[in-house]
Write a protein that holds these residues in place. Structure first.
Motif, PDB file in Angstrom:
ATOM      1  N   ASP A 313       0.825  -1.216   0.000  1.00 56.72           N
ATOM      2  CA  ASP A 313       0.000   0.000   0.000  1.00 56.72           C
ATOM      3  C   ASP A 313       0.857   1.263   0.000  1.00 56.72           C
ATOM      4  OD1 ASP A 313      -2.361  -1.379  -0.078  1.00 56.72           O
ATOM      5  OD2 ASP A 313      -2.647  -1.401   2.098  1.00 56.72           O
ATOM      6  N   SER A 316       2.226   1.810  -3.392  1.00 54.51           N
ATOM      7  CA  SER A 316       1.136   2.273  -4.251  1.00 54.51           C
ATOM      8  C   SER A 316       0.891   3.767  -4.072  1.00 54.51           C
ATOM      9  CB  SER A 316      -0.141   1.486  -3.938  1.00 54.51           C
ATOM     10  OG  SER A 316      -1.233   1.967  -4.686  1.00 54.51           O
ATOM     11  N   GLN A 317       0.917   4.231  -2.840  1.00 55.10           N
ATOM     12  CA  GLN A 317       0.706   5.651  -2.568  1.00 55.10           C
ATOM     13  C   GLN A 317       1.809   6.512  -3.187  1.00 55.10           C
ATOM     14  OE1 GLN A 317       0.262   6.151   1.672  1.00 55.10           O
ATOM     15  NE2 GLN A 317      -1.401   4.642   1.803  1.00 55.10           N
ATOM     16  N   GLY A 320       1.323   6.966  -7.252  1.00 54.67           N
ATOM     17  CA  GLY A 320       0.065   7.456  -7.805  1.00 54.67           C
ATOM     18  C   GLY A 320      -1.086   6.488  -7.778  1.00 54.67           C
ATOM     19  N   GLY A 321      -1.045   5.508  -6.885  1.00 50.89           N
ATOM     20  CA  GLY A 321      -2.170   4.589  -6.746  1.00 50.89           C
ATOM     21  C   GLY A 321      -2.065   3.323  -7.567  1.00 50.89           C
ATOM     22  N   GLN A 323      -1.377  -0.417  -8.419  1.00 50.26           N
ATOM     23  CA  GLN A 323      -1.475  -1.576  -7.529  1.00 50.26           C
ATOM     24  C   GLN A 323      -0.277  -2.505  -7.701  1.00 50.26           C
ATOM     25  OE1 GLN A 323      -4.818  -4.131  -8.347  1.00 50.26           O
ATOM     26  NE2 GLN A 323      -4.589  -5.318  -6.468  1.00 50.26           N
ATOM     27  N   PRO A 359      -1.467  12.006  -6.615  1.00 53.61           N
ATOM     28  CA  PRO A 359      -2.228  10.966  -5.901  1.00 53.61           C
ATOM     29  C   PRO A 359      -3.370  10.424  -6.759  1.00 53.61           C
ATOM     30  CG  PRO A 359      -1.821  12.842  -4.468  1.00 53.61           C
ATOM     31  CD  PRO A 359      -1.374  13.259  -5.848  1.00 53.61           C
ATOM     32  N   ARG A 360      -3.470   9.106  -6.792  1.00 50.35           N
ATOM     33  CA  ARG A 360      -4.542   8.382  -7.483  1.00 50.35           C
ATOM     34  C   ARG A 360      -4.549   8.584  -9.002  1.00 50.35           C
ATOM     35  NH1 ARG A 360      -6.722  10.542  -3.000  1.00 50.35           N
ATOM     36  NH2 ARG A 360      -7.751  12.235  -4.138  1.00 50.35           N
ATOM     37  N   SER A 361      -3.484   9.177  -9.567  1.00 50.63           N
ATOM     38  CA  SER A 361      -3.446   9.386 -11.022  1.00 50.63           C
ATOM     39  C   SER A 361      -3.262   8.082 -11.795  1.00 50.63           C
ATOM     40  CB  SER A 361      -2.311  10.359 -11.384  1.00 50.63           C
ATOM     41  OG  SER A 361      -1.046   9.829 -10.984  1.00 50.63           O
ATOM     42  N   ARG A 363      -4.454   5.007 -10.591  1.00 47.36           N
ATOM     43  CA  ARG A 363      -5.362   3.985 -10.052  1.00 47.36           C
ATOM     44  C   ARG A 363      -5.917   3.132 -11.194  1.00 47.36           C
ATOM     45  NH1 ARG A 363      -9.623   6.078  -5.679  1.00 47.36           N
ATOM     46  NH2 ARG A 363     -10.017   3.831  -5.697  1.00 47.36           N
TER      47      ARG A 363
END
Length: 489
Positions: A313, A316-317, A320-321, A323, A359-361, A363
């Motif tokens: 995790d 992953s952070q 950019g998210g 997996q 962040p989360r770009s 995912r």
């Protein structure tokens, strides 16, 4: 006149028999094994423990090679069909000029060659030369070990009869048979026609053991509340039953140590521990004492697994998210401890570099870590393959450049897996197969292509059989039929 002809024929047969005896003395089975030791050391599956694809190819090719060598030693055995083999070789020797060679993703040299020799000495020399291995040690054996032209001395040279001899006696010309076999490529129909009877015989013989295997697996899974019981390698049915009996005895003798296995998957493999995927590994060469220790350590393994998931995790952070995943079929078999060390090293490197990912770009995207690669890549299934030693700046540029392509590949993968399952179900029903499956080294695209072409054929041979889609033709010891995915019509 006919008396003379009978005398001539008897003399010919005596000469042929004498020739077979002399050739059989050229190299014994034990001598052949000794001569092939460098080859076995270069290709033995046990040395490919962290490379499942290469190990499986070598394991299956060795089975076919051993069958070929056994047939060479059978008295009076005459039906020698050219046998094509592929091995991954650990040594990186100069390329041979008469074989097809390429390098796998893991860096091993892939060697393909065809055996069509009729004596042990020529076969041994062919194998060693094809793999670019030295043949000098063969001279230490008490045989004529010169290259093929010299090895066939006057004493050991096969008798070459005039073509009229074969026409008159009705005997088959071995040279003509070999030439025809080399000219004619093996087709699916012809191979099934030649091997159906053997496969049916082996399958019927294995049916009682297959039922016993299913019974043992079902009982142990229910008793221990396991998610599944698997085998990492393609052991025979009898071997698998023996392993389950051994686990069953441990359950009876030490039931208290197995209280923590609920919901887990047990995998029989080459070593004991917990795998990177979280499965309980039981080494087939280990005794109950080793298995007991593994079961007693399960609470500690579960704690380490939680730390590992937390580490994934955190990575992953930082990215950019994206997996972080572990794919058993594609990656080396790692223990939980080995995989944790890999993740921890990669995380520390990422943390220090402070890459500017939004962040989360990323995912919805996936990546795996590989310690035997030096450049990042994008797999056909859409996940990134990232080396643990990858430069952070290179990693950032590569992921940004390939992100859209990765999303499209992931979408195709989902569609492809649905199509593959539908074709497997349709083919199983169409040909009344008892089971249709593929080796891990066969991709979904290859399986789809194979099934589509199978469905265009009429194959009554397959009714009630176990069919494995592989890279070569073979009948396994328990009657499973193996055919290459790119079989010829």
């Amino acid at each position: 006149m006919f008396c003379c002809l009978r005398a001539v024929r008897r003399l010919c047969l005596e000469k042929i028999l004498l020739q077979c005896i002399l050739q059989s003395r050229t190299l014994s089975g034990a001598d052949a094994i000794n001569a092939l030791r460098p080859f076995y050391f270069a290709v033995h599956p046990d040395f490919f423990g962290q490379h499942p694809k290469e190990r499986e190819v070598n394991e299956n090719s060795l089975k076919r090679l051993n069958g070929y060598l056994e047939n060479l030693q059978k008295p009076g055995f005459r039906s020698f069909k050219p046998t094509q083999l592929t091995f991954y070789v650990r040594e990186r020797d100069p390329n041979s000029s008469n074989v097809q060679e390429s390098f796998s993703a893991s860096g091993f040299r892939a060697v393909s060659f065809t055996l069509h020799t009729r004596d042990l000495l020529s076969t041994v020399l062919d194998i060693l030369n094809s793999c670019s291995l030295s043949t000098e040690h063969v001279q230490s054996l008490n045989v004529n070990s010169q290259p093929h032209k010299e090895a066939k001395s006057t004493l050991n040279r096969p008798i070459k009869w005039d073509k009229t001899y074969y026409s008159f006696t009705g005997f088959k010309d071995p040279e003509e048979e070999l030439e025809q076999a080399q000219r004619v490529e093996t087709t699916l129909i012809s191979w099934l026609d030649d091997n159906e009877a053997s496969a049916v015989k082996k399958l019927k013989k294995s049916l009682p053991l297959r039922k016993e295997l299913e019974r043992l697996k079902s009982e142990l899974s229910h008793q221990l509340q396991l998610s599944d019981i698997r085998w990492q390698r393609s052991w025979g049915i009898a071997h698998r039953c023996s392993q389950l009996h051994s686990l069953g005895r441990l359950v009876q003798q030490r039931p208290e140590v197995l209280k923590n296995v609920k919901g887990r998957t047990v995998v029989f493999t080459d070593r004991s521990g917990m795998s990177a995927a979280g499965h309980i590994m039981l080494g087939t060469m280990d005794v109950h004492h080793h298995w007991t220790k593994i079961f007693e350590r399960l609470p500690n393994y579960y704690k380490l697994q939680k730390r590992l998931l937390f580490l994934e995790d955190r990575i992953s952070q930082l990215l950019g998210g994206i997996q972080v995943i572990y794919i058993e079929e594609l990656q080396p078999l790692l223990t939980l401890e080995e995989y944790y060390e890999t993740l921890d090293s990669f995380y520390n490197k990422l943390r220090d570099s402070r890459l500017p990912f939004h962040p989360r770009s990323l995912r919805g995207l996936q990546m795996i870590l590989e310690s035997d690669r030096y450049a990042p890549g994008l797999h056909e299934f859409g996940h990134f393959t990232i080396p643990t030693v990858c430069d952070p700046a290179t990693l950032q540029w590569f992921i940004f450049a390939k992100a859209q392509e990765a999303r499209e590949s992931l979408k195709r993968k989902e569609e492809m897996m649905i199509t593959e399952k539908e074709l497997i179900d349709t083919s199983t029903e169409r040909f009344s197969l008892d089971r249709l499956y593929k080796e891990p080294s066969v991709s979904s695209a290859q399986m789809i292509d194979c099934c589509k072409r199978l469905l265009e054929e009429s194959l009554p041979y397959l009714q009630g059989m176990h069919l494995c889609i592989s890279h070569f033709y073979s009948v396994l010891q328990d009657g499973d039929l193996c055919i290459p995915w790119n079989w010829k019509n």
